[in-house]
Design a protein around this motif. Structure first.
Motif: not given
Length: 270
Positions: A10, A12, A18-21, A37-41, A43
């Motif tokens: 994860v 940023e 933008w923060c995501g895995a 990919e953020d927490r809402h899915g 990308t």
């Protein structure tokens, strides 16, 4: 700090927030792109490199190490060869030294054999020893006392009919009761340096050294290298040895003889 962009990491993006895995890394147009990919899915892709944060600390994302290592390992496994041209044995530990030995005249011979055949010899458990010359080769045979399960292979420089080396070898080959367990072979070169293909040093052929000039001194002088002391000649040898990457850089007259010795000392029952 550099951080491999492994899947699930994860991060940023500093510029956009933008923060995501990490879900994948791909190369497009010569540029590595990391997809987050953020927490809402959702990308989004970003150029791999600096400009990311992990827990507030700046990091530079690099290509994922696991994938790169896997590709490298796969490539090595498919094409790995030892310097002698043999198929490399992955994960093979060196065997305990066998009773049989290969003897060479001096340090340079030993270093060249080690560089090209060292991996093979360790797998076979064969040790290479130095003789410091062959003037008393018959005495060396008696001292080693080869016999069943204890073979002795010897590599001799400048083994040409009519030479001093030839007479010394003939005497050694006749030592009883060890003769059946000794193999002495040689190459025709004045010195093992000459078994390196001259093209590796930018030469068409090895130069002829004038009579009365030590061969190594003459070669170093021809190449424009320092040659006044033993330290100079040792440095010259390091440069020559450094030009050898594998068996293809050596003359066949040496290659065949060393392979013959290895076969002799590793034959079943030896």
């Amino acid at each position: 700090m550099q951080l491999p962009a492994e899947r699930g990491t994860v991060v940023e993006d500093v510029e956009t927030g933008w923060c995501g895995a990490v879900v994948r890394v791909e190369k497009a147009g010569g540029v590595h792109v990391v997809h987050l990919e953020d927490r809402h899915g959702r990308t989004r892709g970003f150029r791999l490199g600096p400009g990311f944060l992990v827990d507030g600390a700046p990091v530079t994302l690099t290509p994922p190490r696991a994938a790169a290592d896997a590709r490298l390992a796969q490539a090595r496994a498919a094409s790995a060869r030892t310097a002698s041209g043999s198929r490399a044995v992955a994960g093979q530990r060196a065997r305990v030294a066998s009773g049989s030995r290969i003897f060479v005249e001096g340090r340079h011979d030993a270093e060249l054999v080690e560089k090209v055949w060292g991996d093979d010899l360790r797998v076979e458990g064969v040790v290479v020893e130095m003789l410091d010359g062959v003037d008393d080769l018959a005495g060396a045979v008696r001292a080693f006392a080869p016999g069943p399960g204890r073979r002795m292979g010897v590599l001799v420089d400048h083994l040409v009919p009519g030479t001093k080396e030839w007479r010394v070898v003939e005497q050694a080959r006749a030592v009883r009761p060890h003769a059946a367990h000794v193999l002495v072979v040689g190459h025709p070169y004045v010195d093992v340096w000459q078994s390196v293909k001259p093209q590796r040093l930018g030469l068409e052929t090895w130069p002829v050294v004038p009579r009365g000039t030590p061969w190594k001194v003459g070669i170093a002088a021809h190449l424009g290298w320092p040659h006044e002391s033993q330290q100079d000649l040792a440095a010259a040898w390091r440069r020559i040895l450094g030009a050898v990457d594998g068996y293809a850089d050596l003359e066949p007259e040496l290659l065949g003889r060393v392979e013959e010795l290895i076969d002799f000392v590793t034959a079943p029952g030896s």
